[in-house]
Scaffold this motif. Structure first.
Motif, short mmCIF file in Angstrom:
data_model
loop_
_atom_site.label_atom_id
_atom_site.label_comp_id
_atom_site.label_asym_id
_atom_site.label_seq_id
_atom_site.Cartn_x
_atom_site.Cartn_y
_atom_site.Cartn_z
N TYR A 1 0.81 -1.22 0.00
CA TYR A 1 0.00 0.00 0.00
C TYR A 1 0.85 1.27 0.00
CZ TYR A 1 0.71 0.47 5.08
OH TYR A 1 1.26 0.62 6.33
N LEU A 2 2.11 1.18 0.42
CA LEU A 2 3.00 2.35 0.34
C LEU A 2 3.72 2.40 -1.00
CD1 LEU A 2 4.53 2.62 3.95
CD2 LEU A 2 2.70 3.97 2.90
N LYS A 3 3.90 1.26 -1.65
CA LYS A 3 4.50 1.27 -2.98
C LYS A 3 3.65 2.08 -3.94
CE LYS A 3 6.83 -3.23 -2.66
NZ LYS A 3 6.88 -4.62 -3.19
N GLU A 4 2.36 2.08 -3.72
CA GLU A 4 1.46 2.83 -4.59
C GLU A 4 1.69 4.33 -4.52
OE1 GLU A 4 -2.36 1.74 -3.20
OE2 GLU A 4 -2.21 -0.38 -3.81
N MET A 5 2.36 4.78 -3.44
CA MET A 5 2.60 6.21 -3.28
C MET A 5 3.84 6.67 -4.04
SD MET A 5 1.70 6.75 0.75
CE MET A 5 2.03 8.51 0.60
N GLY A 6 4.62 5.72 -4.52
CA GLY A 6 5.78 6.08 -5.33
C GLY A 6 7.00 6.48 -4.53
N GLY A 7 6.98 6.25 -3.22
CA GLY A 7 8.14 6.56 -2.40
C GLY A 7 8.97 5.32 -2.15
N GLY A 8 9.71 5.34 -1.06
CA GLY A 8 10.51 4.17 -0.71
C GLY A 8 11.86 4.57 -0.17
N GLY A 9 12.44 3.68 0.63
CA GLY A 9 13.76 3.95 1.18
C GLY A 9 13.84 3.57 2.64
N THR A 10 15.01 3.80 3.23
CA THR A 10 15.26 3.38 4.61
C THR A 10 15.23 4.56 5.58
OG1 THR A 10 17.65 3.52 4.17
CG2 THR A 10 16.61 1.36 3.94
N GLN A 11 14.39 5.54 5.28
CA GLN A 11 14.22 6.65 6.22
C GLN A 11 13.47 6.17 7.48
OE1 GLN A 11 13.57 6.77 3.00
NE2 GLN A 11 13.98 8.77 2.09
N PHE A 12 13.75 6.81 8.59
CA PHE A 12 12.99 6.58 9.81
C PHE A 12 12.45 7.92 10.31
CE2 PHE A 12 17.34 7.42 11.21
CZ PHE A 12 17.16 8.38 12.19
N ALA A 13 11.40 7.86 11.09
CA ALA A 13 10.82 9.05 11.72
C ALA A 13 11.23 9.08 13.18
CB ALA A 13 9.31 9.04 11.59
N LEU A 14 11.52 10.29 13.67
CA LEU A 14 11.99 10.49 15.05
C LEU A 14 11.14 11.57 15.70
CD1 LEU A 14 14.28 10.30 17.30
CD2 LEU A 14 15.42 12.12 16.02
N ASP A 15 10.62 11.29 16.90
CA ASP A 15 9.83 12.29 17.61
C ASP A 15 10.13 12.21 19.11
OD1 ASP A 15 8.11 14.41 17.82
OD2 ASP A 15 6.29 13.32 17.34
N ASN A 16 9.82 13.31 19.80
CA ASN A 16 10.00 13.43 21.25
C ASN A 16 11.38 12.95 21.71
OD1 ASN A 16 7.31 14.21 20.98
ND2 ASN A 16 6.78 13.37 22.99
N PHE A 17 12.38 13.61 21.16
CA PHE A 17 13.79 13.38 21.49
C PHE A 17 14.04 13.95 22.89
CE2 PHE A 17 18.16 14.77 21.63
CZ PHE A 17 18.90 13.91 20.84
N THR A 18 14.33 13.10 23.86
CA THR A 18 14.44 13.52 25.27
C THR A 18 15.88 13.40 25.75
OG1 THR A 18 12.18 12.76 25.66
CG2 THR A 18 13.54 13.17 27.60
N PHE A 19 16.38 14.47 26.35
CA PHE A 19 17.78 14.49 26.78
C PHE A 19 17.95 15.36 28.02
CE2 PHE A 19 17.28 18.33 24.39
CZ PHE A 19 18.17 19.24 24.93
N ASN A 20 19.11 15.20 28.66
CA ASN A 20 19.54 16.06 29.76
C ASN A 20 20.84 16.73 29.36
OD1 ASN A 20 17.90 13.85 31.33
ND2 ASN A 20 18.08 15.58 32.73
N GLU A 21 20.84 18.05 29.37
CA GLU A 21 22.07 18.79 29.12
C GLU A 21 22.91 18.76 30.39
OE1 GLU A 21 24.65 20.48 26.70
OE2 GLU A 21 22.57 20.33 26.03
N LYS A 22 24.18 18.44 30.26
CA LYS A 22 25.07 18.42 31.42
C LYS A 22 25.39 19.84 31.84
CE LYS A 22 25.97 14.03 32.30
NZ LYS A 22 25.70 13.41 33.60
N ALA A 23 24.95 20.27 33.03
CA ALA A 23 25.23 21.61 33.54
C ALA A 23 26.63 21.63 34.14
CB ALA A 23 24.20 22.02 34.59
N THR A 24 27.39 22.63 33.77
CA THR A 24 28.75 22.76 34.30
C THR A 24 28.91 23.98 35.19
OG1 THR A 24 29.42 23.96 32.31
CG2 THR A 24 29.75 21.57 32.33
N SER A 25 27.83 24.75 35.34
CA SER A 25 27.94 25.98 36.12
C SER A 25 28.04 25.67 37.60
CB SER A 25 26.70 26.87 35.88
OG SER A 25 25.53 26.19 36.27
N VAL A 26 28.87 26.46 38.31
CA VAL A 26 29.01 26.39 39.76
C VAL A 26 28.93 27.80 40.29
CG1 VAL A 26 30.45 24.31 39.68
CG2 VAL A 26 31.53 26.55 39.64
N PRO A 27 28.70 27.99 41.59
CA PRO A 27 28.65 29.34 42.14
C PRO A 27 29.93 30.11 41.86
CG PRO A 27 27.82 27.74 43.72
CD PRO A 27 28.41 26.95 42.58
N GLU A 28 29.81 31.43 41.71
CA GLU A 28 30.98 32.27 41.49
C GLU A 28 31.98 32.07 42.63
OE1 GLU A 28 31.77 34.22 39.02
OE2 GLU A 28 29.97 33.67 37.92
#
Length: 219
Positions: A165-192
């Motif tokens: 049913y997707l071949k009928e759309m004329g697309g194709g390939g090894t693409q993937f979809a990515l959503d809600n990429f969740t991460f923690n940024e490493k904080a390096t700040s310390v008090p003055e």
């Protein structure tokens, strides 16, 4: 309990309190990138470098509500809003920054059911983590990665079979979809540096006051 023991315990508590105060800046909240807060588009475009604080190499974002991607993983793989990310031309894609933790993301295959996606977590060019997951076009799959202390992610997709049913759309390939990429940024700040003596003085005074109260009670 002897006065010396009390003094030792209070000193330890004062040091611990100071460490806690100094460590507050290192606690980071998880951030979720939904790709819905980039400039609105009718079809697709490149993810700009700087989005979420990252550099994006061969990553695009697409409007999953577009009729051009109906029934593909770019439509079915949406978790929040209208937009998802994908790897251009099915080729490897990179996300890089200073040190961060990669927590999780939702993945779906754009065209091929049974698509394999390998995600590597690197630091200074060395691979610290690697995980391969198999995803389909019909729904997103939540993948918990828990990659700690990396500075680059490499996504590589391969294999799978495109349904009729997707071949009928004329697309194709090894693409993937990515959503809600969740991460923690490493904080390096310390008090003055000028604040450190003040914090230590406050902790010491607090410990001293508590010790004097203990001595008065025992006299």
């Amino acid at each position: 309990m002897s006065i010396s023991t009390v003094a030792k315990n209070l000193s330890t508590a004062a040091i611990a309190a100071t460490v806690i105060v100094l460590g507050i800046g290192a606690v980071a909240q998880a951030t979720v990138l939904t790709f819905d807060d980039i400039a609105p588009i009718s079809y697709y475009d490149q993810i700009p470098n700087g989005y979420g604080g990252f550099n994006w190499d061969n990553f695009y974002y697409v409007n999953g509500s577009s009729p051009r991607v109906t029934r593909t993983g770019e439509d079915n793989g949406r978790v929040s809003g209208d937009y998802v990310a994908f790897n251009g031309f099915g080729e490897p894609s990179l996300v890089s920054d200073s040190i961060f933790d990669f927590n999780s993301a939702y993945l779906a295959a754009t065209w091929n059911n049974g698509l394999s996606v390998t995600v590597e977590g690197l630091k200074s060019g060395a691979t610290l983590y690697s995980k391969t997951v198999v995803v389909d076009t019909t729904q997103p799959t939540l993948v918990n990665f828990d990659y700690f202390g990396v500075d680059e992610l490499k996504f590589t997709s391969f294999g799978g079979v495109e349904p009729d049913y997707l071949k009928e759309m004329g697309g194709g390939g090894t693409q993937f979809a990515l959503d809600n990429f969740t991460f923690n940024e490493k904080a390096t700040s310390v008090p003055e540096p000028t604040l450190l003596p003040a914090l230590l003085s406050i902790a010491t005074l607090s410990a001293g006051s508590a010790l004097r109260r203990k001595q008065l009670k025992q006299s």
